[in-house]
Scaffold this active site. Structure first.
Site, PDB file in Angstrom:
ATOM      1  CG  HIS A  25      -0.347   0.097   2.543  1.00 11.67           C
ATOM      2  ND1 HIS A  25       0.575  -0.797   3.016  1.00 11.67           N
ATOM      3  CD2 HIS A  25      -0.533   1.011   3.548  1.00 11.67           C
ATOM      4  CE1 HIS A  25       0.926  -0.460   4.251  1.00 11.67           C
ATOM      5  NE2 HIS A  25       0.275   0.644   4.595  1.00 11.67           N
ATOM      6  CG  HIS A  62      -0.075   4.314   4.909  1.00 18.09           C
ATOM      7  ND1 HIS A  62      -0.849   3.483   5.681  1.00 18.09           N
ATOM      8  CD2 HIS A  62      -0.826   5.429   4.667  1.00 18.09           C
ATOM      9  CE1 HIS A  62      -2.025   4.076   5.906  1.00 18.09           C
ATOM     10  NE2 HIS A  62      -2.030   5.250   5.295  1.00 18.09           N
ATOM     11  CG  ASP A  79       5.095   2.852   7.095  1.00 15.43           C
ATOM     12  OD1 ASP A  79       4.171   3.344   6.426  1.00 15.43           O
ATOM     13  OD2 ASP A  79       4.911   1.985   7.971  1.00 15.43           O
ATOM     14  CG  HIS A  80       4.262  -0.268   4.058  1.00 18.66           C
ATOM     15  ND1 HIS A  80       4.313  -1.595   4.398  1.00 18.66           N
ATOM     16  CD2 HIS A  80       3.866   0.399   5.172  1.00 18.66           C
ATOM     17  CE1 HIS A  80       3.945  -1.740   5.658  1.00 18.66           C
ATOM     18  NE2 HIS A  80       3.673  -0.536   6.156  1.00 18.66           N
ATOM     19  CG  HIS A 114      -3.874  -0.239   6.407  1.00 17.66           C
ATOM     20  ND1 HIS A 114      -3.791  -0.181   7.772  1.00 17.66           N
ATOM     21  CD2 HIS A 114      -2.809   0.470   5.941  1.00 17.66           C
ATOM     22  CE1 HIS A 114      -2.729   0.550   8.113  1.00 17.66           C
ATOM     23  NE2 HIS A 114      -2.121   0.960   7.018  1.00 17.66           N
ATOM     24  CG  ASP A 132       0.744  -1.529   7.616  1.00 13.76           C
ATOM     25  OD1 ASP A 132       1.679  -2.299   7.464  1.00 13.76           O
ATOM     26  OD2 ASP A 132       0.911  -0.307   7.755  1.00 13.76           O
ATOM     27  CG  HIS A 188       4.068  -2.436  10.490  1.00 14.82           C
ATOM     28  ND1 HIS A 188       3.144  -1.670  11.179  1.00 14.82           N
ATOM     29  CD2 HIS A 188       4.370  -1.730   9.381  1.00 14.82           C
ATOM     30  CE1 HIS A 188       2.895  -0.562  10.491  1.00 14.82           C
ATOM     31  NE2 HIS A 188       3.639  -0.572   9.400  1.00 14.82           N
TER      32      HIS A 188
HETATM   33 ZN   LIG Z   1       0.020   1.509   6.625  1.00 10.47          ZN
END
Ligand SMILES: [Zn+2]
Length: 301
Positions: free
Chosen positions: A62, A64, A66-67, A142, A210, A268
């Site tokens: 996804h 976000h 941090d990914h 998510h 997530d 995570h």
């Molecule tokens: Zn996320």
């Protein structure tokens, strides 16, 4: 055949000293499948001896940061290295717009063909297939569209037994045995099973990050050999987990137990945890074969 996962990053969004955001390398027969690409992925790859040129495809769960925030830099590096081989990229559809913006405004130039396929974040489907793996995707619940992945080893034919009388056989006969066909030797039909190893169980790796705790994932995770599932919080922060659509270590373990997976890897981690043992202990209380995803560690599937 090698089938293992190396953790490059296993932390959640907020900076945590000594930890990096999510990134993994699934190594199948020395072909690398990168899963998520948080900031610092290149540094971590260098630290742990992961050759970027071996990356065959990249899977982004996804959008976000941090990914995926390591992705643009990684693509630039591959170009600077003069990569010619096509690279496969799977991610939610909007990543195409983000890449286009970098091409337009940031002069992002690629020396290779980037083959992009949008993941289906609404329904499970077969995402990709090559000679080693079939890769499935399934929706995760998510805050923004998000997908998990399941990597299933493909049957590549039979392996010849080392102690079988192979010297007498032609190349054609050996190939036939590997395909599971009987052969004729000195006028007699001989079963291929006389010459081949028994079939091994095909290995599977599933990746879920997530997501809120979602029991409907069971059908996607049943009996996988190794499951990576996010465990951002301990049960103490259940409300926070629900608000932010994340999972607790206890919940991840419940899912692993119900799905009867071989082994659970959690990761995570919220930056509030300096010591990860509390997450591990909580998960192991429900599902003992649980391990922490620790950067630089490799887990055989
Ligand atoms: Zn996320």
């Amino acid at each position: 055949l090698t089938f293992e996962v190396t953790i490059l990053g296993a932390s959640a969004a907020l900076p945590a000293l000594g930890r990096f955001p999510t990134c993994q390398i699934l190594n199948v027969n020395h072909r690398y499948y990168m899963i998520d690409c948080g900031e610092g992925a290149q540094i971590q790859a260098a630290r742990f001896g992961i050759k970027l040129s071996r990356i065959h495809s990249i899977f982004i769960s996804h959008l976000h940061g941090d990914h995926y925030l390591g992705l643009i830099g990684l693509l630039g590096t591959l170009s600077l290295q003069g990569r010619k081989r096509a690279l496969y990229l799977y991610a939610p559809a909007d990543l195409a717009d983000i890449l286009a913006a970098h091409r337009k405004s940031g002069g992002l130039y690629l020396s290779f063909e980037l083959i992009f396929k949008a993941t289906n974040t609404e329904a499970p489907e077969v995402l990709a297939e090559d000679d080693l793996l079939t890769i499935y995707t399934f929706p995760l619940r998510h805050r923004i569209p998000c997908a998990g992945f399941r990597f299933e080893e493909k049957r590549r034919g039979y392996t010849l037994r080392k102690d079988a009388p192979l010297q007498a056989l032609s190349i054609q006969q050996k190939l036939a045995l590997k395909r599971g066909e009987d052969i004729v030797l000195e006028g007699k039909t001989r079963a291929f099973t006389e010459f081949t190893e028994p079939l091994k169980k095909l290995r599977t790796y599933a990746y879920c990050s997530d997501t809120i705790f979602d029991i409907s994932l069971l059908s996607e995770l049943n009996n996988v050999d190794l499951l990576y599932h996010e465990a951002t919080f301990t049960q103490e922060y259940l409300t926070r987990a629900q608000e932010t659509m994340h999972t607790t270590a206890l919940q991840a373990a419940l899912l692993a137990k119900e799905a009867q997976v071989g082994k659970l890897l959690i990761g995570h981690y919220s930056s509030r945890y300096n010591n990860l043992e509390v997450l591990l202990a909580e998960a192991q209380g429900v599902f003992p074969p649980t391990a922490l995803a620790i950067e630089g560690e490799t887990f055989k599937v």
